[in-house]
Design a protein around this motif. Structure first.
Motif, mmCIF file in Angstrom:
data_model
loop_
_atom_site.group_PDB
_atom_site.id
_atom_site.type_symbol
_atom_site.label_atom_id
_atom_site.label_comp_id
_atom_site.label_asym_id
_atom_site.label_seq_id
_atom_site.Cartn_x
_atom_site.Cartn_y
_atom_site.Cartn_z
ATOM 1 N N PRO C 2 41.050 -73.125 7.431
ATOM 2 C CA PRO C 2 40.000 -73.026 6.412
ATOM 3 C C PRO C 2 38.595 -73.181 6.979
ATOM 4 C CG PRO C 2 41.099 -75.142 6.287
ATOM 5 C CD PRO C 2 41.792 -74.382 7.372
ATOM 6 N N HIS C 3 38.430 -73.155 8.291
ATOM 7 C CA HIS C 3 37.087 -73.281 8.853
ATOM 8 C C HIS C 3 36.659 -72.047 9.630
ATOM 9 C CE1 HIS C 3 38.650 -73.959 12.898
ATOM 10 N NE2 HIS C 3 39.507 -74.822 12.390
ATOM 11 N N GLU C 4 37.567 -71.082 9.789
ATOM 12 C CA GLU C 4 37.151 -69.857 10.454
ATOM 13 C C GLU C 4 37.982 -68.680 9.972
ATOM 14 O OE1 GLU C 4 37.564 -69.902 14.703
ATOM 15 O OE2 GLU C 4 39.594 -69.102 14.575
ATOM 16 N N PHE C 5 37.491 -67.494 10.269
ATOM 17 C CA PHE C 5 38.139 -66.280 9.802
ATOM 18 C C PHE C 5 37.708 -65.150 10.731
ATOM 19 C CE2 PHE C 5 38.374 -62.490 7.034
ATOM 20 C CZ PHE C 5 39.693 -62.603 6.619
ATOM 21 N N VAL C 6 38.642 -64.275 11.058
ATOM 22 C CA VAL C 6 38.329 -63.138 11.928
ATOM 23 C C VAL C 6 38.695 -61.850 11.203
ATOM 24 C CG1 VAL C 6 38.818 -61.984 14.118
ATOM 25 C CG2 VAL C 6 38.736 -64.485 14.006
ATOM 26 N N ARG C 7 37.792 -60.912 11.208
ATOM 27 C CA ARG C 7 38.006 -59.642 10.523
ATOM 28 C C ARG C 7 37.705 -58.505 11.491
ATOM 29 N NH1 ARG C 7 34.181 -56.450 7.123
ATOM 30 N NH2 ARG C 7 35.413 -55.239 5.641
ATOM 31 N N VAL C 78 34.569 -59.487 13.756
ATOM 32 C CA VAL C 78 33.571 -60.472 13.331
ATOM 33 C C VAL C 78 34.303 -61.789 13.125
ATOM 34 C CG1 VAL C 78 31.725 -61.022 11.724
ATOM 35 C CG2 VAL C 78 32.405 -58.628 12.065
ATOM 36 N N ARG C 79 33.805 -62.842 13.748
ATOM 37 C CA ARG C 79 34.370 -64.178 13.553
ATOM 38 C C ARG C 79 33.384 -65.007 12.753
ATOM 39 N NH1 ARG C 79 33.616 -69.128 16.216
ATOM 40 N NH2 ARG C 79 35.317 -70.594 15.828
ATOM 41 N N LEU C 80 33.866 -65.540 11.633
ATOM 42 C CA LEU C 80 33.068 -66.454 10.815
ATOM 43 C C LEU C 80 33.521 -67.882 11.097
ATOM 44 C CD1 LEU C 80 32.410 -66.252 6.988
ATOM 45 C CD2 LEU C 80 33.556 -68.250 7.962
ATOM 46 N N ALA C 81 32.577 -68.788 11.257
ATOM 47 C CA ALA C 81 32.888 -70.220 11.378
ATOM 48 C C ALA C 81 32.055 -70.963 10.352
ATOM 49 C CB ALA C 81 32.569 -70.731 12.786
ATOM 50 N N VAL C 82 32.694 -71.837 9.583
ATOM 51 C CA VAL C 82 31.954 -72.626 8.590
ATOM 52 C C VAL C 82 31.148 -73.677 9.328
ATOM 53 C CG1 VAL C 82 32.133 -74.168 6.607
ATOM 54 C CG2 VAL C 82 33.735 -72.248 6.852
ATOM 55 N N ARG C 83 29.870 -73.677 9.162
ATOM 56 C CA ARG C 83 29.007 -74.588 9.913
ATOM 57 C C ARG C 83 28.598 -75.807 9.104
ATOM 58 N NH1 ARG C 83 30.132 -75.580 13.787
ATOM 59 N NH2 ARG C 83 30.272 -73.419 14.482
ATOM 60 N N ARG C 84 28.446 -75.646 7.793
ATOM 61 C CA ARG C 84 27.980 -76.759 6.961
ATOM 62 C C ARG C 84 28.465 -76.550 5.531
ATOM 63 N NH1 ARG C 84 23.878 -79.358 4.259
ATOM 64 N NH2 ARG C 84 23.253 -77.377 3.361
ATOM 65 N N LEU C 90 26.104 -73.576 1.511
ATOM 66 C CA LEU C 90 27.067 -73.409 2.607
ATOM 67 C C LEU C 90 26.354 -72.680 3.744
ATOM 68 C CD1 LEU C 90 30.059 -71.971 0.518
ATOM 69 C CD2 LEU C 90 29.844 -74.327 1.358
ATOM 70 N N SER C 91 26.781 -72.950 4.984
ATOM 71 C CA SER C 91 26.254 -72.200 6.126
ATOM 72 C C SER C 91 27.418 -71.733 6.986
ATOM 73 C CB SER C 91 25.320 -73.058 6.980
ATOM 74 O OG SER C 91 24.204 -73.469 6.230
ATOM 75 N N TYR C 92 27.253 -70.527 7.519
ATOM 76 C CA TYR C 92 28.265 -69.950 8.403
ATOM 77 C C TYR C 92 27.596 -69.462 9.681
ATOM 78 C CZ TYR C 92 29.763 -68.903 3.603
ATOM 79 O OH TYR C 92 30.025 -68.951 2.261
ATOM 80 N N ASP C 93 28.345 -69.530 10.777
ATOM 81 C CA ASP C 93 27.974 -68.834 12.007
ATOM 82 C C ASP C 93 28.883 -67.622 12.164
ATOM 83 O OD1 ASP C 93 26.054 -70.699 12.644
ATOM 84 O OD2 ASP C 93 27.351 -71.823 14.006
ATOM 85 N N PRO C 111 30.440 -61.620 23.387
ATOM 86 C CA PRO C 111 30.032 -61.179 22.051
ATOM 87 C C PRO C 111 28.934 -60.109 22.120
ATOM 88 C CG PRO C 111 29.210 -63.384 22.482
ATOM 89 C CD PRO C 111 30.093 -63.019 23.639
ATOM 90 N N VAL C 112 28.981 -59.229 21.154
ATOM 91 C CA VAL C 112 27.956 -58.196 20.975
ATOM 92 C C VAL C 112 26.714 -58.793 20.304
ATOM 93 C CG1 VAL C 112 27.466 -56.115 19.650
ATOM 94 C CG2 VAL C 112 29.649 -56.334 20.870
ATOM 95 N N ALA C 113 26.959 -59.701 19.377
ATOM 96 C CA ALA C 113 25.852 -60.296 18.615
ATOM 97 C C ALA C 113 26.319 -61.622 18.035
ATOM 98 C CB ALA C 113 25.415 -59.352 17.492
ATOM 99 N N ARG C 114 25.356 -62.465 17.701
ATOM 100 C CA ARG C 114 25.630 -63.729 17.010
ATOM 101 C C ARG C 114 24.694 -63.814 15.820
ATOM 102 N NH1 ARG C 114 28.583 -67.495 19.272
ATOM 103 N NH2 ARG C 114 29.260 -67.176 21.440
ATOM 104 N N GLY C 115 25.196 -64.369 14.724
ATOM 105 C CA GLY C 115 24.359 -64.464 13.538
ATOM 106 C C GLY C 115 24.676 -65.687 12.718
ATOM 107 N N ALA C 116 23.952 -65.855 11.624
ATOM 108 C CA ALA C 116 24.177 -66.978 10.724
ATOM 109 C C ALA C 116 23.701 -66.607 9.328
ATOM 110 C CB ALA C 116 23.425 -68.219 11.215
#
Lengths: 153, 153, 153, 153
Positions: C2-7, C78-84, C90-93, C111-116
């Motif tokens: 429940p803290h990350e997801f890959v699509r 794309v990998r999402l990580a719950v940051r806060r 809510l914040s995600y990386d 990685p190609v790119a990083r975002g938030a």
């Protein structure tokens, strides 16, 4: 089947507008995405292939008739049927079906919309030269067939 | 003139695709933007007006024929002509003209593309209820006229 | 988890611009699409759920750092990580990885790119009323966890 | 002033999403459109100029902080300020102001959003070769100035 292709997809939030439904221009993107997925399924890579460098397909006609709206986050299917294979152009018909339930036949039910694209084979003599008409490469025409006529529905 | 409207605009970088030209779906956004600018020019505000709350225009048909590409950062003009005023629907024809030089008559020269939209007047009985057909409000039909037929070109 | 997801997804032709690469604004659409897919994977449906009607997540911050371009028709992850997980936000990386080969671990390689993204929970008291801040529903906070800190890379 | 630029524009219907407000990714398109309009105002044409053929500006960083939503069909202004002029890169700050009344000072009132872009000057040795870093052409750096620091607001 080299005359048709079905692709399932999902409405994304950004595809919608303030009317709460998918924006009508989005259906044209989905037609093109389905065309490209169809070509990939036949082993043909548009705009990057090694056997047909410099050949692309310029859109010369596009239309869509909308029957019912699609909304976020519905799943839907797009069916492409090859309608015409010309010397230097191709035409496709499209039907959009949805919303889809999990495990449902993607073409079940009434279509949401129907559309068509006609594309002309184009090339450039130099990387930044003007587009000019070209014959559809035989590597493509050999793998395509015209779809049988449909019952009206 | 309540039967036509001309809007000048510019191709933006993000309107293009890797073929180096404007993506074909973008023309449909420009048709809609021109329709809305036309209505604003008549004092009619779609989707927010006080005299016609809850009424909107769902797209039921859209088509476009592309003759020549537009490229960044060309200026172009879109001409809207009212083609039909129905009880619960409207139809428009569009022509795209470009590239434009500074100070040039926006409709000079050959069209880049021609298109059409048909829209159905819809309403909702509650803010999130389903869309249903409605008569075009008289505040709108009173301000519109059908354009005279065009010479073929 | 429940803290990350890959699509995984694919670059579409219309995602590109005349520079021949994916347009930078497209990465923000992909962040949002990944967020929504993550929520669906947890059984949470944004903007349509029955347990949290009227609650949505307004974007309050978005950023992206681009290292290498993506091109059509590459596949990427794309990998999402719950940051806060805040009381009302809510914040995600995000990290973008590609191009992917068939069958490859989606997070392999640089990685190609990083975002938030940071999003604020909002609600409306009436269907067309103004957005106002709201607590994140417990049905959501109960299913999320903050991701462990990452090694810098 | 070669260190800032203000561009007025209008929210279009297709810029919105089903939340009834402008989709957050749209603000990044508007930043880029403002950057290009700024360069045009200085007589610099990106991606097509004769004095700097083959040079473009790849986005390496983008961010935006959203304070209030913009809705259709509001008018708004985007202010670009040059923040840094590097050997091979440029940075801009952006502020979005709206909605604007007719005739109003475009920068009046609280900003709707603030953003930033950092771009790297890139070139290709051949038309389809890989992008590589390049110095910002002097024809560009000579016409730009860094904006004075702003009062926090």
């Amino acid at each position: 089947m080299p005359h048709e292709f079905v692709r399932e997809s999902r409405v994304e939030f950004a595809d919608t507008d303030m009317a709460g439904i998918v924006h009508f221009a989005q259906f044209f993107r989905w037609m093109e995405e389905t065309e490209h997925a169809f070509f990939r399924s036949l082993g043909i890579q548009l705009h990057r292939g090694t056997t047909h460098e410099r050949v692309g397909f310029a859109r010369v006609h596009a239309d869509c008739d909308y029957r019912r709206p699609l909304t976020y986050p519905e799943r839907f299917a797009v069916r492409l049927a090859v309608r015409r294979i010309g010397k230097s152009s191709l035409s496709y018909d499209f039907s959009f079906h949805g919303p889809l339930s999990e495990g449902q036949d993607p073409l079940a039910g009434e279509p949401v919309a129907r559309g068509a694209l006609s594309v002309a084979c184009v090339t450039r003599d130099t990387p930044e030269g003007p587009l000019r008409s070209a014959d559809v490469p035989s590597v493509i025409t050999e793998r395509l067939e015209v779809a049988p006529p449909e019952d009206p529905s």
